[in-house]
Design an enzyme around this catalytic site. Structure first.
Site, PDB file in Angstrom:
ATOM      1  N   PRO A   2       0.812  -1.207   0.000  1.00 34.46           N
ATOM      2  CA  PRO A   2       0.000   0.000   0.000  1.00 34.46           C
ATOM      3  C   PRO A   2       0.845   1.257   0.000  1.00 34.46           C
ATOM      4  O   PRO A   2       1.792   1.385   0.769  1.00 34.46           O
ATOM      5  CB  PRO A   2      -0.782  -0.098   1.308  1.00 34.46           C
ATOM      6  CG  PRO A   2      -0.135  -1.186   2.084  1.00 34.46           C
ATOM      7  CD  PRO A   2       1.057  -1.659   1.370  1.00 34.46           C
ATOM      8  N   GLU A   3       0.473   2.176  -0.864  1.00 34.33           N
ATOM      9  CA  GLU A   3       1.084   3.501  -0.877  1.00 34.33           C
ATOM     10  C   GLU A   3       0.052   4.475  -0.328  1.00 34.33           C
ATOM     11  O   GLU A   3      -0.990   4.060   0.169  1.00 34.33           O
ATOM     12  CB  GLU A   3       1.519   3.848  -2.305  1.00 34.33           C
ATOM     13  CG  GLU A   3       2.440   2.777  -2.906  1.00 34.33           C
ATOM     14  CD  GLU A   3       2.845   3.046  -4.345  1.00 34.33           C
ATOM     15  OE1 GLU A   3       3.046   4.220  -4.691  1.00 34.33           O
ATOM     16  OE2 GLU A   3       2.956   2.090  -5.127  1.00 34.33           O
ATOM     17  N   HIS A 110      -2.126 -15.715   8.768  1.00 33.82           N
ATOM     18  CA  HIS A 110      -1.634 -14.348   8.632  1.00 33.82           C
ATOM     19  C   HIS A 110      -2.460 -13.292   9.348  1.00 33.82           C
ATOM     20  O   HIS A 110      -2.141 -12.117   9.266  1.00 33.82           O
ATOM     21  CB  HIS A 110      -1.522 -13.978   7.155  1.00 33.82           C
ATOM     22  CG  HIS A 110      -0.806 -15.001   6.341  1.00 33.82           C
ATOM     23  ND1 HIS A 110       0.497 -15.332   6.579  1.00 33.82           N
ATOM     24  CD2 HIS A 110      -1.209 -15.790   5.331  1.00 33.82           C
ATOM     25  CE1 HIS A 110       0.868 -16.280   5.731  1.00 33.82           C
ATOM     26  NE2 HIS A 110      -0.153 -16.584   4.970  1.00 33.82           N
ATOM     27  N   ARG A 129       3.776 -11.219   4.628  1.00 37.38           N
ATOM     28  CA  ARG A 129       5.240 -11.086   4.610  1.00 37.38           C
ATOM     29  C   ARG A 129       5.800 -10.475   5.886  1.00 37.38           C
ATOM     30  O   ARG A 129       7.004 -10.453   6.095  1.00 37.38           O
ATOM     31  CB  ARG A 129       5.676 -10.279   3.380  1.00 37.38           C
ATOM     32  CG  ARG A 129       5.373 -11.044   2.111  1.00 37.38           C
ATOM     33  CD  ARG A 129       5.724 -10.241   0.886  1.00 37.38           C
ATOM     34  NE  ARG A 129       7.151 -10.186   0.657  1.00 37.38           N
ATOM     35  CZ  ARG A 129       7.718  -9.534  -0.345  1.00 37.38           C
ATOM     36  NH1 ARG A 129       6.954  -8.869  -1.196  1.00 37.38           N
ATOM     37  NH2 ARG A 129       9.009  -9.526  -0.499  1.00 37.38           N
ATOM     38  N   ARG A 172      20.946  16.292  -6.134  1.00 36.17           N
ATOM     39  CA  ARG A 172      20.862  14.829  -6.135  1.00 36.17           C
ATOM     40  C   ARG A 172      21.056  14.259  -7.529  1.00 36.17           C
ATOM     41  O   ARG A 172      20.360  14.619  -8.473  1.00 36.17           O
ATOM     42  CB  ARG A 172      19.545  14.401  -5.522  1.00 36.17           C
ATOM     43  CG  ARG A 172      19.496  14.882  -4.080  1.00 36.17           C
ATOM     44  CD  ARG A 172      18.444  14.236  -3.270  1.00 36.17           C
ATOM     45  NE  ARG A 172      18.572  12.785  -3.231  1.00 36.17           N
ATOM     46  CZ  ARG A 172      17.952  12.050  -2.312  1.00 36.17           C
ATOM     47  NH1 ARG A 172      17.205  12.625  -1.397  1.00 36.17           N
ATOM     48  NH2 ARG A 172      18.071  10.747  -2.324  1.00 36.17           N
TER      49      ARG A 172
END
Length: 291
Positions: A2-3, A110, A129, A172
């Site tokens: 999820p973002e 899970h 995970r 950067r």
DNA sequence: CGCCCGACCTGAGAGC
DNA sequence: TGCTCTCAGGTCGGGC
């Protein structure tokens, strides 16, 4: 997994269902996440009311009476709200029901943690995970936490603008896509939306960050706000297995322009979408539209 | 300090 | 059927 849009969708749906509810019981089935779930979590949470739901980057924050529950879904986490599997008794038996309700996880392998609420429903944290995070801190303002303190601005606020991003990119030399995914630069972007945003901006993901023109930086900022807002409207993206609090998928996957579409036609120029690996992550772009 | 890479952990799907 | 390989939406820490 999820973002920002997925976590924001979760926050919005949970605001309708668990706000104001009180935690009656906590069951920890497996505590080994990114950092171990503290065993004192149960005693700390029981009896506390959910006062507000907030989000910072990809972190979901549940404000309680005496502190904040900090939740991160990692790569494969989900938080679902459901009616207790057992305890269909009358409200008069509420106490007994909450004891019974802790049984029967839908996914015993899970479903690592379960909060039983005072209305007979439960909030279940599932994470195959186990890259996620679930912890309680006794502070009102979770922004002082080390994890949150380092985060860059929220992309949907005015703080994230062309001048800000230009200053951040100036020195950067890493690829722009990797810099957009750096949570210290801007909070909440991950692998899917970084590709989508750069498509929207017409900027190739491999470009060194410092090489972007001011105009291009403006388009990246604009693309960020547009793509995220649309994704939130659609309830997020389910590419593999993201589910919202009702266990339903997000609807934005069909609106993805390039992510996961290698070999398909670019929606703008009909050229072929390409997939490369950047920073060990799959990256999608249109070689013709993105310079 | 910035960049790059491997590590963390498990399941799904492809290919043989 | 079953094995092996690759890949997956994130983050952290070490080496340079």
């Amino acid at each position: 997994m999820p973002e920002l849009p997925e976590v924001e969708s979760l926050r919005l749906t949970l605001s309708c269902t668990v706000l104001g509810k009180t935690i009656r019981a906590v069951e920890i089935r497996r505590s080994s996440l990114r950092e171990p779930i503290a065993c004192e979590l149960s005693t700390a949470l029981v009896g506390q009311q959910i006062k507000a739901l907030a989000r910072r980057g990809k972190y979901l924050l549940l404000r309680l009476d005496k502190g904040t529950l900090v939740i991160h879904l990692g790569m494969s986490g989900s938080l679902t709200h459901r009616v207790a599997a057992r305890g269909e008794n009358s409200l008069a038996c509420g106490e007994r029901r909450s004891e019974l309700a802790t049984a029967l996880p839908l996914d015993p392998k899970h479903d690592h943690l379960q909060l039983s609420l005072n209305d007979g429903t439960e909030l279940v944290y599932n994470d195959p995970r186990r890259f996620g995070l679930f912890k309680f801190v006794e502070v009102e303002d979770a922004n002082s936490l080390p994890e949150l303190k380092v985060l860059g601005p929220e992309p949907l606020t005015d703080e994230f603008n062309q001048a800000y991003l230009a200053a951040k990119l100036r020195r950067r030399k890493a690829a722009i896509k990797n810099v957009l995914m750096d949570q210290r630069v801007v909070a909440g972007l991950g692998n899917i939306y970084a590709s989508e945003i750069l498509f929207h901006a017409g900027v190739r993901p491999t470009r060194k960050a410092f090489s972007l023109t001011l105009r291009e930086i403006g388009r990246v900022v604009d693309g960020t706000k547009t793509v995220l807002a649309r994704a939130i409207d659609a309830g997020g993206t389910t590419f593999r297995n993201y589910l919202d609090s009702r266990g339903r998928p997000g609807r934005f996957a069909s609106s993805l322009s390039v992510y996961g579409r290698a070999g398909e036609s670019c929606p703008r120029c009909l050229g072929k979408i390409r997939c490369i690996v950047l920073g060990q992550r799959s990256t999608f772009y249109c070689p013709r539209c993105q310079k």
